[in-house]
Design a protein around this motif. Structure first.
Motif: not given
Ligand SMILES: [Zn+2]
Length: 338
Positions: A231, A234, A236, A262-263, A266, A269-270, A318
């Motif tokens: 987070h 990114l 966020h 979506g955040a 993300d 995933r990252l 996911t």
């Protein structure tokens, strides 16, 4: 009450709930019980601090190149007598040699500049590059202000490179040189809330005692902390239109659009890439999320004061292709770049 930058809320048995975060309040998850003696509580908090500090440092070091903000760090976690409430302070002073607001080493992760310099838990930092730190006067109530000021002085010195510390250990004073290295800037802090929760405000990463205790090994702890680091990477928290975590109409609108989900996806995933880059096993995230779902309840997306989150089983779906991607990259020697 929340600990400021670089410090850990080891002694504060507070009930603060974050305005935003990943997770939700839960029944007691390792919070101190009335039966606990102060010594047991201190021991348990210290062990948790050391676990979290070790994993957080590995993540910060391995991903320095991906973090939008990095700085020269020693890797230590500091504490002071002043941050402890009345119940734990005498014990903490006796056990760690703490005095007033002077920074004591709570954790020096293996391989960190702090450990390489010879610093160890129980050391008390008296001065840096000849500049004395302020002992102050321990307030009647717990306070991080004095420690925060001293930590800022230390950070300022480390920003210029190797620094000489005057340290007291078991009554003996010695000088040590710490050679800081570049790492992600954000310190990780434990919040003693008894909830399952982790969060970032874009400058710190917070993990609750309950969430840290739910993680049964370093890999699982890395999954939680790497999600929050993601987070931060990114950015966020500086993009409320993406995450919808700022509250109000913007938050409601974002939820309707599904952007919060979506955040979160993300960050999941990252986060797997970030932890794999630090040498942790991303596959252990499956066990952790399964356990997390068992304690947090199955079902659809979960909504709380902080935003909207996919269910643990949804997060697992996911993550499966990401796990496969990372495994393939690792097997074939390809770079772990998301
Ligand atoms: Zn999240």
């Amino acid at each position: 009450m929340r600990a400021p930058a670089g410090l850990i809320a080891v002694g504060s048995l507070t009930l603060a709930l974050a305005a935003s975060g990943c997770g939700h309040p839960a029944p007691d998850a390792g919070a101190a019980t009335l039966q606990d003696t102060a010594a047991v509580r201190l021991e348990r908090l210290t062990n948790l601090d050391v676990r979290v500090a070790d994993v957080a440092w590995k993540l910060a070091l391995a991903n320095a190149d991906l973090c939008p903000v990095n700085r020269l760090r020693a890797g230590w976690t500091l504490q002071s007598a002043g941050q402890y409430g009345a119940a734990l302070r005498p014990l903490a002073e006796a056990r760690y040699g703490l005095a007033g607001d002077l920074p004591g080493i709570l954790a020096a992760p293996p391989g960190s500049p702090a450990a390489e310099a010879g610093l160890a838990p129980g050391d008390l930092i008296l001065s840096v590059n000849g500049q004395a730190l302020a002992e102050g006067q321990a307030a009647a109530v717990e306070s991080y202000d004095g420690l925060q000021a001293n930590a800022a002085t230390l950070d300022g010195a480390l920003a210029r490179g190797p620094a000489t510390l005057t340290v007291r250990r078991a009554g003996a004073v010695r000088e040590l040189t710490v050679r800081p290295v570049l790492a992600c800037a954000w310190p990780t802090q434990i919040e003693v809330t008894g909830t399952f929760r982790s969060r970032t405000d874009g400058r710190h990463i917070f993990i609750s005692d309950g969430m840290a205790n739910l993680a049964q090994n370093e890999d699982e702890l890395a999954f939680v902390l790497a999600h929050e680091l993601a987070h931060a990477v990114l950015e966020h928290r500086t993009q409320p239109d993406v995450t919808g975590v700022r509250g109000g109409l913007n938050w409601a609108l974002s939820m309707r659009r599904g952007l919060s989900l979506g955040a979160e996806a993300d960050a999941d995933r990252l986060g797997l890439f970030l932890l794999a880059r630090a040498g942790f096993d991303p596959a252990r995230s499956v066990e952790f999320l399964t356990r997390y779902e068992a304690v947090s309840g199955a079902g659809g997306p979960q909504i709380n004061a902080g935003g909207v989150y996919e269910s643990a089983s949804g997060r697992l779906r996911t993550l499966q292709p990401v796990l496969a991607d990372i495994a393939e990259r690792t097997a074939s020697g390809r770079a772990l770049i998301p």
